[in-house]
Design an enzyme around this catalytic site. Structure first.
Site, PDB file in Angstrom:
ATOM      1  CD  GLU A  39     -28.282  38.632 -31.984  1.00 34.43           C
ATOM      2  OE1 GLU A  39     -29.268  38.072 -32.281  1.00 34.43           O
ATOM      3  OE2 GLU A  39     -27.105  38.238 -31.764  1.00 34.43           O
ATOM      4  CG  ASN A  56     -24.089  40.303 -31.444  1.00 38.95           C
ATOM      5  OD1 ASN A  56     -24.834  41.202 -31.234  1.00 38.95           O
ATOM      6  ND2 ASN A  56     -24.501  39.289 -32.166  1.00 38.95           N
ATOM      7  CE  LYS A  67     -24.734  35.623 -30.059  1.00 39.42           C
ATOM      8  NZ  LYS A  67     -25.530  35.971 -31.294  1.00 39.42           N
ATOM      9  CD  GLU A 122     -24.439  35.783 -34.175  1.00 37.73           C
ATOM     10  OE1 GLU A 122     -23.821  36.360 -33.371  1.00 37.73           O
ATOM     11  OE2 GLU A 122     -25.390  34.927 -34.054  1.00 37.73           O
ATOM     12  CB  CYS A 150     -29.135  35.761 -29.822  1.00 35.12           C
ATOM     13  SG  CYS A 150     -30.073  34.720 -30.625  1.00 35.12           S
ATOM     14  CG  ASN A 155     -31.818  39.362 -34.646  1.00 35.54           C
ATOM     15  OD1 ASN A 155     -32.402  40.053 -35.489  1.00 35.54           O
ATOM     16  ND2 ASN A 155     -31.258  39.974 -33.361  1.00 35.54           N
TER      17      ASN A 155
HETATM   18  N1  CDT Z   1     -28.691  35.232 -33.185  1.00 31.40           N
HETATM   19  C1  CDT Z   1     -28.333  34.155 -32.748  1.00 31.40           C
HETATM   20  O1  CDT Z   1     -27.537  34.047 -32.241  1.00 31.40           O
HETATM   21  N2  CDT Z   1     -29.200  33.200 -33.205  1.00 31.40           N
HETATM   22  C2  CDT Z   1     -28.933  31.608 -32.718  1.00 31.40           C
HETATM   23  C3  CDT Z   1     -29.357  31.101 -34.125  1.00 31.40           C
HETATM   24  C4  CDT Z   1     -28.035  30.351 -34.455  1.00 31.40           C
HETATM   25  S1  CDT Z   1     -28.596  29.179 -35.743  1.00 31.40           S
HETATM   26  C5  CDT Z   1     -26.781  28.930 -36.448  1.00 31.40           C
HETATM   27  C6  CDT Z   1     -29.893  31.298 -31.843  1.00 31.40           C
HETATM   28  O2  CDT Z   1     -29.382  30.574 -30.888  1.00 31.40           O
HETATM   29  O3  CDT Z   1     -31.034  31.628 -31.752  1.00 31.40           O
END
Ligand code: CDT
Length: 302
Positions: free
Chosen positions: A47, A108, A125, A143, A169, A194
């Site tokens: 991502e 995203n 996303k 985000e 993600c 990420n």
């Molecule tokens: N990038 C991403 O979606 N990260 C989320 C972390 C969210 S923490 C509020 C994940 O699910 O890994």
């Protein structure tokens, strides 16, 4: 005739804010070259693979925000990656911040690119996590400040005769993602992520972060009889530790290959697509046993 597809997961180490796009694209091209040399026929990148994970900051300056977004793909700075795909005859899925051409909306996004270096399909996303302003007691994850929720559904595209879906993600934690892709006919789900190693809101769960990374992807693969290939952006990026654990998961739920580093790394596995039918026969003959008439709440209730 047996059906298979050799998949490469191209994990990256951190991409610091100070990194210039050409330097980052060089790294992605080098990973794609490694994947092709290992015989892979498709590769998946993380991502937001072209930049640092900028939603960890509250940014107000318009120009600073816009510098993280791609107004066109490929653009002048990313064209080399698409040229490499065509030269090496290997397609890829790439996550990036999209500035939509038509109305300037921000998503995203992950694009699937073919062996000719041309766009095959796009996913935006759906499950956009975090908030638009920092919230006390939680890791800053903004985000929702920078991205609208995806509006393209859960599409599946045909790549070399194989049906491929994508997810980004946080999507990987939601069973609906895999089920929608499965019902749309996906055989392989490509994922980029990420994920912070630590969360301020749940310090006591620190030891579970990798378990909670793999658990939903293994369950998603098993319960939907799909292959899952997931690429992390890993390591300490602009002061924040990101989890690694990039992997390729079989429809049995088993991890077939897993990254060992927190750096740029390629893992490859030849995915046996006939395993999907075997797993369906064992437990998940959907046409025979699913009961959509009993699942209405899933679609109607948040
Ligand atoms: N990038 C991403 O979606 N990260 C989320 C972390 C969210 S923490 C509020 C994940 O699910 O890994």
């Amino acid at each position: 005739m047996a059906r298979d597809l050799s998949i490469a997961v191209c994990q990256t180490g951190p991409i610091q804010k100070s990194a210039q796009r050409p330097e980052t694209v060089d790294r992605l091209v080098a990973l794609l070259e490694k994947a092709a040399a290992a015989g892979a026929e498709i590769a998946v990148f993380p991502e937001l693979a072209l930049t640092t994970f900028f939603p960890r900051w509250r940014i107000d300056d318009r120009a600073e925000i816009e510098a993280f977004f791609e107004p066109a793909m490929p653009g002048p700075q990313t064209q080399r990656l698409y040229d490499a795909a065509a030269r090496l005859r290997i397609g890829f899925a790439l996550g990036y911040a999209e500035l939509a051409r038509v109305d300037g909306a921000r998503f995203n996004t992950m694009d699937l690119v073919g062996q000719d270096g041309k766009l095959v399909g796009r996913y935006r996303k759906i499950h956009v996590p975090g908030s638009s302003e920092p919230e006390p007691g939680t890791t800053v994850h903004l985000e929702r400040r920078y991205f609208e929720p995806g509006n393209l559904g859960f599409p599946v595209f045909v790549y070399r005769g194989v049906r491929v879906g994508m997810a980004i993600c946080n999507d990987r934690r939601w069973p609906e993602t895999y089920r929608m892709l499965c019902l749309n006919g996906a055989e392989i789900v490509l994922i980029g992520y990420n994920t912070p190693l630590l969360l301020d809101e749940a310090p006591a769960q620190a030891h579970l972060r990798m378990f909670h990374n793999h658990l939903p992807m293994q369950a998603g693969a098993y319960q939907n009889t799909v292959w899952v290939a997931a690429a992390a952006k890993a390591g300490v990026e602009d002061g924040q530790a990101l989890i690694g654990g990039s992997c390729i998961i079989a429809p049995t739920g088993e991890i077939a290959a897993q990254a060992m580093s927190l750096d740029d790394e390629v893992i490859v596995h030849r995915a046996d697509l006939d395993l999907i039918a075997v797993c369906r026969k064992v437990n998940f003959d959907f046409a025979r046993y699913r009961r959509p008439d009993q699942y209405q709440l899933i679609a109607d209730q948040v």
